[in-house]
Design a protein around this motif. Structure first.
Motif, PDB file in Angstrom:
ATOM      1  N   LEU A 482       0.859  -1.179   0.000  1.00 24.31           N
ATOM      2  CA  LEU A 482       0.000   0.000   0.000  1.00 24.31           C
ATOM      3  C   LEU A 482       0.896   1.230   0.000  1.00 24.31           C
ATOM      4  O   LEU A 482       1.689   1.430   0.922  1.00 24.31           O
ATOM      5  N   MET A 483       0.773   2.049  -1.049  1.00 24.40           N
ATOM      6  CA  MET A 483       1.604   3.235  -1.200  1.00 24.40           C
ATOM      7  C   MET A 483       0.727   4.483  -1.196  1.00 24.40           C
ATOM      8  O   MET A 483      -0.310   4.531  -1.850  1.00 24.40           O
ATOM      9  N   HIS A 489       2.827   2.393   3.248  1.00 20.27           N
ATOM     10  CA  HIS A 489       1.902   2.365   4.379  1.00 20.27           C
ATOM     11  C   HIS A 489       1.435   0.956   4.740  1.00 20.27           C
ATOM     12  O   HIS A 489       0.560   0.804   5.586  1.00 20.27           O
ATOM     13  N   GLY A 490       2.004  -0.040   4.111  1.00 18.08           N
ATOM     14  CA  GLY A 490       1.613  -1.402   4.493  1.00 18.08           C
ATOM     15  C   GLY A 490       2.067  -2.414   3.467  1.00 18.08           C
ATOM     16  O   GLY A 490       2.331  -2.081   2.305  1.00 18.08           O
ATOM     17  N   MET A 491       2.160  -3.682   3.910  1.00 17.15           N
ATOM     18  CA  MET A 491       2.620  -4.759   3.044  1.00 17.15           C
ATOM     19  C   MET A 491       2.104  -6.080   3.604  1.00 17.15           C
ATOM     20  O   MET A 491       2.028  -6.257   4.821  1.00 17.15           O
ATOM     21  N   TYR A 505       6.790  -1.541   9.281  1.00 18.54           N
ATOM     22  CA  TYR A 505       7.024  -0.894  10.578  1.00 18.54           C
ATOM     23  C   TYR A 505       6.510  -1.733  11.749  1.00 18.54           C
ATOM     24  O   TYR A 505       6.808  -1.440  12.905  1.00 18.54           O
ATOM     25  N   TYR A 506       5.717  -2.767  11.447  1.00 22.56           N
ATOM     26  CA  TYR A 506       5.043  -3.548  12.487  1.00 22.56           C
ATOM     27  C   TYR A 506       5.580  -4.973  12.560  1.00 22.56           C
ATOM     28  O   TYR A 506       4.941  -5.860  13.132  1.00 22.56           O
ATOM     29  N   SER A 535      -2.705  -0.593   5.982  1.00 24.36           N
ATOM     30  CA  SER A 535      -3.211  -1.853   5.437  1.00 24.36           C
ATOM     31  C   SER A 535      -3.851  -2.724   6.510  1.00 24.36           C
ATOM     32  O   SER A 535      -4.393  -3.787   6.204  1.00 24.36           O
ATOM     33  N   GLY A 536      -3.771  -2.313   7.780  1.00 23.39           N
ATOM     34  CA  GLY A 536      -4.354  -3.081   8.880  1.00 23.39           C
ATOM     35  C   GLY A 536      -3.409  -4.097   9.480  1.00 23.39           C
ATOM     36  O   GLY A 536      -3.845  -5.016  10.186  1.00 23.39           O
TER      37      GLY A 536
END
Length: 724
Positions: A482-483, A489-491, A505-506, A535-536
Motif C-alpha cells: 500500500l503506497m 503504508h503497508g505490506m 514498521y510492524y 493496510s491493517g
C-alpha cells in the motif's frame, strides 16, 4: 510619494500572506484533517480575493477619487472592531463527516471582514497611484505587492512560526493592520490633493474598450498557471518526495514570476523562455510516462524549472497585454477570477474525476496552446484543418505502435517504447512554433500511452481522495504493498501461510512486537485503539478476547484495508473491530471505554498532522487510557525528528518516556522488515522498567525542542534533521 504607495502595497501583501497560514493553524485543532482544512481555506482565500478585487473595480468605476478615499478609509476602520483574529467564542467542532460549510462559515465570521478589506488594497492602491501620479507606471506596484507576498510566505515557516505563538502572531497582525491603515490614509491624502487635476487629465484621455476575447485570454493566462502551481506542488510532494514545507518553493517561484514580468526592466528575455518552454514540457511528459522517480534532486529541479518557465511565459503574456491604468482594476479582477477557476479545478474537481494527478500534464498541454505563436496564425478554415492534421496523425500512429509494441517481450517492448518516444517527441517538436498543434500533439500522445498502458508497474488498484493518491502494488506476485505517493503504508504476503505476519514498521523483529509482548502478559481482557489504519497490519497482534477500535481519516484507505482482494489483515485478525471515520482527535473525544494501549500511527508519513502531537492532544489521550495504560507513538520519518517534541511533552506532563529504534539492511521486498522507531508514554513504573530490562528500550534523552508544542504553537521546521 511612489515610495509611500510602494510601502503601503508591500505591507498589505505581507499581511495577506501571513494571515492565511496563521488562521488555518488556528482551525486545525477544532477540525483536524490538515489536507481538508487547507484545501477549504484555499478556496475561501481565493474567493475573498476575488470579492476584494471586485469591490475595488466597482469603487473606481462608479465613484470619483475623493469619494473612493472616504469610502475605503471608512471601510478600513471596521476590521478594528473584530481584531485581534481568533476563533470566535462558542465555536465547537461539528459532528458531520463533511463539514465544509461549517468551516467556510468559521472563516467568514472570524476572518472574512479583515481579509476582504486587505485583499482590496493592491488593485485600489495601483488605481489611486495612476490617478495621483500622472505619467507613472502603476503596474510596477504589482511587482512590489508580490515581493511582500513572497517575503511573508518565506518568513512564516522559517521565522514567524518557529519563534512566536498564535496569540502573539494575532496580536502582531493587529498592529501591522494599524500600520496599514495609517499608510492608506497617507495615500488617500495624496489622492485627495491631486483629485481635481487627475479627473481633468482622465477626461482628456479616452480609454480603449476591451472586448470579451481579450478578457477570456486574461482569465486563461491566469487560470492555467494557478492550476499548474497546485498540480506541481501535489505531484512533487506525493510522487517524488513528501518533504515537509516543500510546497513553499513552487509558490515562491510562482510569485517571483509576477515580480519579474511587472518590473520596469526586462529581467529574463522573453524569447529565451519561449525557446526553453517546449523542451522542458517534453521532458516532463517523458518522465511522467516512464514513471521516473530518481534521481530525486534532478527531478525536483526539472519540475520546478518547468513551473517557473511556463508560468513566466503565460504571465508575460498577461503583462504584455495589460490595459491602460484606467482599466487596471478590471484587469486584476479577471486575473483573480482565473486564479479562482484554477484553484477550484484542482482543489475540488480534479480529485473527483482523476485517480492520479492527471491535471498536471493537462495544464502543461493547455499552457503550450496558450503560448505565443512563432508562426503566423491560420487565417481560414482550410489552414486550421491543415494545422490539426499532425496531432491527429500522431495520435493514430501512437495507437498503432503502442498496440504493436505490447506484443513483444519485455526487452523488445523497452526498445520499442524508446524508439516511439524519440519519434513522437521529434514530431511534436516540429510543431513547437504552432502552440495549438504542439499542445494537442503532446496531449494526445500522453493520453494514448497512458490509457492503452505503457507502464511496466504492477499497480493493481489506484484511487484518489482529498487526502492524496493511494495505490495497491503487486510485487512479483508475492506481496501486496500500500503506497501513499512515495510513502509505504503497508505490506502483506500473498501466501496464505504467511498472510497473518505483520510486516514493515510492524514486523515481528521491530519495537511494536515488543510492546505487545509486554501488554499481552496482562491477564485481563484488553482494549486497543489504533490511530491510522494503513493496510491493517497491526490487527494480527490481536488476542481473541481483546477489543480493538481503529481511527482513520481517509475513507479510501478504509476501503482498501477492508477489501480482501488487496489486504486480509482485518478480515483474518479483527473482523469485528469497528473503524471510525474522521479525524482521530475529534473521534477520540467521544470514546467512553478506556484503552490499555493507544497506538498513534499517524506520524509514519513524511508530512505529519501537528495537531495530533500537541500538549492538548496528549492530555486528551491520557484521559482515554487506563491509569497504567500505554500510549505508543510511531515516529519513523525520513526528514523529521520528533523525539525532542515528545521529550518536552512527557516532561511537562510528568510521564515516563522510552524510545526504541530497529534498524535493518534487509530488503523490504524480500523479508518485509524495514527500519522503524517507536516511543511509548506511561505512568506505570513497573511497565517502564520491564521495557528496559527485557528489550533494552532507552529513556528519551534530554534534547529539548525549542519550546513546548501546544495548539497555540508548533513548528515543523524545528524538527527537521537538517535544521537540528
Amino acid at each position: 510619494m511612489p515610495l509611500l504607495f510602494a510601502l503601503t502595497i508591500f505591507t498589505s501583501a505581507s499581511l495577506l500572506f501571513v494571515i492565511q497560514p496563521m488562521f488555518a493553524r488556528m482551525a486545525l485543532p477544532l477540525l483536524g484533517g490538515a489536507p481538508s482544512v487547507w484545501n477549504t481555506a484555499l478556496v475561501f482565500y481565493q474567493t475573498m480575493l476575488l470579492l476584494g478585487y471586485g469591490y475595488s473595480h466597482l469603487l473606481t468605476k462608479y465613484f470619483k477619487p475623493r469619494q473612493q478615499v472616504l469610502i475605503h478609509c471608512g471601510l478600513l476602520l471596521t476590521p478594528l472592531l473584530v481584531l485581534p483574529i481568533a476563533i470566535p467564542a462558542g465555536w465547537q467542532a461539528p459532528t458531520t463527516d463533511f463539514p465544509i460549510a461549517w468551516l467556510l462559515s468559521l472563516f467568514a465570521v472570524a476572518l472574512g471582514l479583515p481579509f476582504f478589506v486587505v485583499s482590496a488594497s493592491s488593485p485600489l492602491l495601483q488605481a489611486w497611484f495612476g490617478t495621483s501620479e500622472q505619467n507613472r507606471n502603476p503596474y510596477v506596484l504589482y511587482a512590489m505587492s508580490n515581493v511582500g507576498s513572497m517575503l511573508a510566505l518565506l518568513a512564516y515557516p522559517l521565522i514567524i512560526e518557529p519563534n512566536t505563538s498564535l496569540a502573539i502572531q494575532s496580536s502582531s497582525w493587529r498592529w501591522g493592520y494599524l500600520l496599514l491603515v495609517l499608510l492608506f490614509i497617507g495615500c488617500g491624502i495624496r489622492v485627495w490633493q491631486r483629485a481635481p487635476q487627475a479627473v481633468i487629465s482622465q477626461n482628456m484621455q479616452p480609454t480603449q474598450s476591451i472586448n470579451w476575447q481579450r478578457r477570456i485570454k486574461w482569465i486563461a493566462w491566469s487560470a492555467v498557471p494557478s492550476s499548474l502551481l497546485v498540480s506541481v506542488t501535489t505531484f512533487i510532494t506525493t510522487d517524488i518526495v513528501a518533504m515537509p514545507l516543500l510546497w513553499v518553493i513552487p509558490l515562491a517561484l510562482y510569485l517571483l514570476t509576477f515580480i519579474f514580468v511587472f518590473a520596469n526592466k526586462v529581467i529574463i528575455p522573453k524569447q529565451a523562455l519561449i525557446w526553453l518552454m517546449p523542451i522542458l514540457v517534453m521532458l516532463i511528459i517523458l518522465t511522467m510516462i516512464s514513471e521516473a522517480n530518481s534521481p530525486i534532486l534532478l527531478l525536483l529541479i526539472l519540475h520546478l524549472l518547468s513551473l517557473f518557465v511556463v508560468t513566466m511565459v503565460l504571465h508575460q503574456q498577461l503583462a504584455d497585454d495589460r490595459p491602460e491604468p484606467q482599466k487596471l482594476t478590471e484587469f486584476y479582477l479577471l486575473m483573480s477570477l482565473g486564479g479562482v477557476i484554477g484553484g477550484i479545478f484542482n482543489g475540488l474537481i480534479a480529485p473527483l474525476i482523476f485517480d492520479a494527478v492527471w491535471e498536471y500534464p493537462l495544464m502543461l498541454c493547455l499552457a503550450l496552446m496558450l503560448a505565443p505563436w512563432r508562426k503566423p496564425k491560420p487565417t481560414n478554415r482550410q489552414e486550421w484543418l491543415k494545422l490539426l492534421r499532425i496531432p491527429g496523425l500522431m495520435i493514430l500512429i501512437t495507437i498503432g505502435l503502442v498496440l504493436g509494441i505490447k506484443a513483444f517481450d519485455y526487452h523488445g517492448q523497452s526498445v520499442g517504447y524508446a524508439i516511439l518516444f524519440s519519434v513522437a517527441m521529434l514530431v511534436a517538436y516540429t510543431q513547437s512554433r504552432n502552440p495549438l498543434a504542439f499542445g494537442l500533439s503532446l496531449g494526445g500522445f500522453f493520453s494514448v500511452v497512458s490509457i492503452i498502458g505503457f507502464s511496466q508497474s504492477t499497480v493493481i488498484y489506484q484511487e484518489r481522495s482529498f487526502f492524496g493518491v493511494n495505490r495497491v502494488v503487486n510485487s512479483a506476485n508475492r506481496l501486496h504493498l500500500l503506497m501513499h505517493g512515495t510513502t509505504l503504508h503497508g505490506m502483506q504476503f500473498l501466501d496464505p501461510a504467511l498472510s497473518k505476519r505483520p510486516l514493515t514498521y510492524y514486523s515481528l523483529n521491530g519495537p511494536l512486537n515488543e510492546i505487545f509482548q509486554i501488554v499481552n502478559q496482562q491477564p485481563s481482557t484488553k482494549t486497543i485503539g489504533v490511530v491510522g489504519l494503513g493496510s491493517g497490519a497491526t490487527a494480527c497482534y490481536a488476542q481473541p478476547q481483546d477489543t480493538w477500535r481503529y481511527f482513520e481519516i481517509d475513507p479510501v484507505v478504509i476501503d482498501i484495508a477492508q477489501n480482501q482482494q488487496f489486504f486480509s489483515f482485518l478480515s483474518q485478525c479483527t473482523p469485528q473491530a469497528p473503524v471510525i471515520v474522521g479525524d482521530a482527535r475529534i473521534s477520540l473525544a467521544y470514546e467512553t471505554q478506556p484503552f490499555d494501549l493507544l497506538m498513534m500511527d499517524a506520524y509514519s508519513s513524511d508530512a505529519i498532522p501537528t495537531h495530533l502531537i500537541t500538549f492538548e492532544a496528549i492530555e486528551l489521550y491520557l484521559s482515554k487510557i487506563k491509569a497504567d495504560g500505554i500510549i505508543a507513538f510511531h515516529i519513523s520519518n525520513r526528514y523529521l525528528n520528533l523525539e525532542p517534541v515528545l521529550y518536552d511533552l512527557a516532561a511537562e506532563l510528568g510521564l515516563l518516556a522510552l524510545v526504541h529504534e530497529y534498524n535493518t539492511d534487509q530488503s523490504v521486498l524480500e523479508e518485509g522488515n524495514i527500519s522503524t522507531k517507536w516511543v511509548i508514554f506511561t505512568k506505570n513504573q513497573a511497565l517502564y522498567q520491564q521495557f528496559i530490562d527485557q528489550y533494552q528500550w532507552q529513556a528519551l534523552q534530554n534534547r529539548p525542542n525549542d519550546r513546548l508544542w501546544t495548539d497555540d504553537y508548533s513548528s515543523i521546521i524545528t524538527t527537521l534533521y537538517a535544521w537540528q
